[in-house]
Design a protein around this motif. Structure first.
Motif, PDB file in Angstrom:
ATOM      1  N   TRP A  33     119.735  31.197  14.553  1.00 12.60           N
ATOM      2  CA  TRP A  33     119.211  31.241  15.818  1.00 12.60           C
ATOM      3  C   TRP A  33     119.351  29.979  15.532  1.00 12.60           C
ATOM      4  CZ3 TRP A  33     117.731  34.753  18.765  1.00 12.60           C
ATOM      5  CH2 TRP A  33     117.534  36.058  19.011  1.00 12.60           C
ATOM      6  N   ARG A  78     113.695  30.158  25.320  1.00 11.76           N
ATOM      7  CA  ARG A  78     113.492  30.994  23.969  1.00 11.76           C
ATOM      8  C   ARG A  78     114.131  32.367  24.382  1.00 11.76           C
ATOM      9  NH1 ARG A  78     111.928  30.216  18.933  1.00 11.76           N
ATOM     10  NH2 ARG A  78     111.213  31.936  18.902  1.00 11.76           N
ATOM     11  N   VAL A 114     119.537  34.250  26.178  1.00 14.50           N
ATOM     12  CA  VAL A 114     120.520  33.899  24.796  1.00 14.50           C
ATOM     13  C   VAL A 114     122.001  33.908  24.856  1.00 14.50           C
ATOM     14  CG1 VAL A 114     120.820  34.854  22.418  1.00 14.50           C
ATOM     15  CG2 VAL A 114     118.524  34.869  23.450  1.00 14.50           C
ATOM     16  N   ARG A 117     118.433  29.504  23.537  1.00 11.59           N
ATOM     17  CA  ARG A 117     118.495  29.803  22.501  1.00 11.59           C
ATOM     18  C   ARG A 117     119.851  30.704  22.219  1.00 11.59           C
ATOM     19  NH1 ARG A 117     114.510  33.607  19.262  1.00 11.59           N
ATOM     20  NH2 ARG A 117     114.094  34.676  21.320  1.00 11.59           N
ATOM     21  N   LEU A 138     121.792  33.045  18.885  1.00 12.86           N
ATOM     22  CA  LEU A 138     122.199  34.094  18.201  1.00 12.86           C
ATOM     23  C   LEU A 138     123.812  33.790  17.919  1.00 12.86           C
ATOM     24  CD1 LEU A 138     120.901  35.657  15.979  1.00 12.86           C
ATOM     25  CD2 LEU A 138     121.089  37.748  17.402  1.00 12.86           C
TER      26      LEU A 138
END
Length: 301
Positions: free
Chosen positions: A63, A71, A74, A105, A107
């Motif tokens: 992350w 948040r 993504v 955010r 990933l």
């Protein structure tokens, strides 16, 4: 289509070219992986970025979150490296700054690599990451899927697999220097060969041979998404440099998306090389490309 050329500083891209050509081309998978990690991490992650390791269903990822980012939105990012190289380390600066530009955010996942793991292991890992995000409560329309080079290929294949299964797709796709045609039929593989410091046909042939199992055709849409039916895909941003051998992989993809009535934006960045936003810390055109991607994404999320 946009041809972006304002505020171009050729000295910056020449510095990156010197970095890439400062040592002989590596030989063997271990050397290639180490070299890509080395040149990709010359500039570290910014001090205000928070990174956190994560493991889910046997898959490692990372992350990242920049100050003020959401948040609950993504960027699911797949690194490049021809399905054989590349890692969380090599692309960390790129993905973390992309998250900042997009206000979300990120990933990034450490998917399995060839030749140890051939197709479809990478597709399985991409689906695993997608399932993880949805289990975490992130709605598909709050997810951007993206990647560079082979990561762009994997992004397209993930969208195709989700569509084939009748599932919801990411809100939009972000592709940087995507490798879309493993049959290597693009004209710029020849016309740009002399000026591309990274990608050459013989190198791509090695990568494709390591990734594609015997008996699987390289024009299979799950191998070369250029030949897939893209109808029903979400909006796509394609960013590519004018000085890269995979230029025609990007331009032909944009045409295929347009034929399929997909909303697509193609940006061709003059003098830029393969996956140039990796070096955004020292390359203003890399930072501007990420800013442009952020603007595109914010239109949809």
């Amino acid at each position: 289509m946009s041809n972006v050329d304002e505020h171009l500083d050729l000295s910056e891209i020449n510095t990156v070219r010197q970095l890439l050509t400062s040592k002989p081309r590596p030989v063997g998978w271990d050397e290639r992986r180490a070299r890509l990690d080395e040149v990709g991490s010359v500039w570290p992650v910014a001090d205000d970025i928070r990174c956190e390791d994560v493991v889910f269903d046997g898959l490692a990822g990372e992350w990242s979150l920049a100050p003020g980012c959401d948040r609950d939105k993504v960027l699911l990012f797949f690194h490049g490296g021809g399905y054989c190289s590349g890692s969380l380390k090599s692309h960390r600066r790129m993905v973390t700054e992309a998250g900042r530009a997009m206000g979300m955010r990120t990933l990034a996942i450490d998917y399995r690599r060839a030749p140890e793991h051939a197709f479809p292991a990478q597709h399985e890992d991409a689906l695993t990451a997608w399932r993880f995000l949805t289990r975490e409560g992130i709605a598909p329309d709050r997810i951007v899927a993206g990647g560079d080079s082979a990561g762009g290929n994997l992004t397209l294949c993930l969208a195709g697999r989700l569509r084939a299964a009748g599932e919801r797709l990411p809100r939009c796709l972000w592709l940087v220097s995507p490798w879309t045609d493993l049959s290597m039929s693009g004209a710029t593989l020849s016309s740009k060969d002399a000026i591309d410091p990274v990608i050459h046909r013989a190198y791509l042939e090695e990568l494709a041979a390591a990734y594609v199992p015997h008996g699987v055709g390289r024009r299979d849409p799950l191998i070369s998404p250029l030949f897939a039916d893209l109808s029903g895909f979400p909006p796509v941003l394609i960013q590519v440099g004018s000085a890269e051998a995979l230029l025609s992989d990007a331009t032909r993809l944009a045409e295929a998306a347009g034929v399929a009535d997909v909303k697509v934006r193609l940006e061709i960045w003059p003098h830029m090389i393969h996956a140039w936003p990796v070096w955004n810390a020292g390359l203003s055109a890399g930072r501007r490309a990420l800013h442009s991607a952020g603007t595109f994404v914010r239109e949809y999320l």
